[in-house]
Design an enzyme around this catalytic site. Structure first.
Site, mmCIF file in Angstrom:
data_model
loop_
_atom_site.group_PDB
_atom_site.id
_atom_site.type_symbol
_atom_site.label_atom_id
_atom_site.label_comp_id
_atom_site.label_asym_id
_atom_site.label_seq_id
_atom_site.Cartn_x
_atom_site.Cartn_y
_atom_site.Cartn_z
ATOM 1 C CG HIS A 34 -3.956 6.318 2.443
ATOM 2 N ND1 HIS A 34 -4.461 5.074 2.757
ATOM 3 C CD2 HIS A 34 -4.403 7.142 3.424
ATOM 4 C CE1 HIS A 34 -5.159 5.126 3.870
ATOM 5 N NE2 HIS A 34 -5.148 6.376 4.300
ATOM 6 C CB CYS A 40 -2.866 2.889 -3.235
ATOM 7 S SG CYS A 40 -1.989 1.298 -3.157
ATOM 8 C CG HIS A 63 -1.939 1.071 1.217
ATOM 9 N ND1 HIS A 63 -2.772 1.291 0.145
ATOM 10 C CD2 HIS A 63 -2.277 2.012 2.148
ATOM 11 C CE1 HIS A 63 -3.577 2.305 0.406
ATOM 12 N NE2 HIS A 63 -3.293 2.762 1.617
#
Length: 236
Positions: free
Chosen positions: A75, A167, A63
């Site tokens: 994010h 992401c 991530h």
């Protein structure tokens, strides 16, 4: 038959070790922590800089986020809750795994700002400052302040795709001005490798025959048994 069984085991091992094969960066450095009771013998961790690209290794992926300063990270994360409620207090809570999975399946996501601890969600945090290797090819990194401002400008609901707009695409857009995902590229390379491996044809053919033996001769079993190996043969 032994070779086919070995091939299946090999592919299952590959799937079980996705994060080792493609995810995680050789150019990211983990934030060191100060040992308890060390008495200051170890050097303190280097301070995060506004605009830093952060990585958090998860079970099957990494991530990404952009550090904004003051312990805050922007994010892009799948989240089903904004589609169900407008309650800002509930929306401000950390995204749980259930919310994330449901958001991923429904292709709902938001760019949000969370505390560093909520962004990490119990995992270690890596700082990626290797601009030449981290971003898209031949892309020059933007100034750190510009990257942070671009992230802040995108806060809110955001289009999402697991492979084509995730992401990592978000942070590379902020940092380099061009969206790209190393994870997506390497996943696609893995899929191409599986397709080009001639043993895939044999394995899918055997599985199709087994399905016909147990489920009977029907369109739902016969057509896949013929079409899948044929497609792999033509694509290989």
């Amino acid at each position: 038959m032994i070779n086919s069984f070995a091939f299946l085991v090999e592919k299952l091992s590959l799937l079980c070790n996705l994060k080792v094969v493609f995810f995680g960066s050789a150019h990211a450095r983990e934030l060191p922590s100060q040992p308890r009771g060390s008495g200051g013998g170890s050097p303190p961790p280097p301070p995060l800089r506004r605009g830093d690209l952060l990585e958090v290794p998860r079970t099957l992926f990494t991530h990404f986020g952009v550090y904004l300063g003051d312990n805050r990270v922007a994010h892009l994360i799948p989240d089903i809750l904004p589609a169900l409620t407008d309650d800002r207090r509930r929306l401000a809570t950390a995204v749980t795994n259930g919310r994330l999975i449901a958001g991923c399946l429904c292709r709902r996501a938001t760019v949000r700002v969370d505390a560093l601890e909520d962004f990490a969600y119990g995992s270690r945090i890596l700082v990626n400052r290797a601009d030449g290797a981290a971003g898209p090819k031949r892309a020059k990194a933007l100034p750190a302040e510009e990257a942070a401002r671009r992230a802040e400008a995108l806060l809110g609901s955001f289009p999402y795709s697991l492979l084509w707009n995730n992401c990592e695409h978000f942070v590379t857009h902020c940092r380099y001005g061009r969206a790209a995902s190393r994870q997506t590229e390497e996943f696609c390379e893995c899929i191409k490798w599986v397709i080009r491996d001639r043993r895939s044809i044999l394995v899918t053919g055997i599985l199709g025959i087994i399905s016909m033996l147990f489920c009977g001769m029907a369109a739902s079993t016969t057509l896949p048994t013929i079409l899948i190996p044929f497609t792999l043969w033509m694509a290989g």
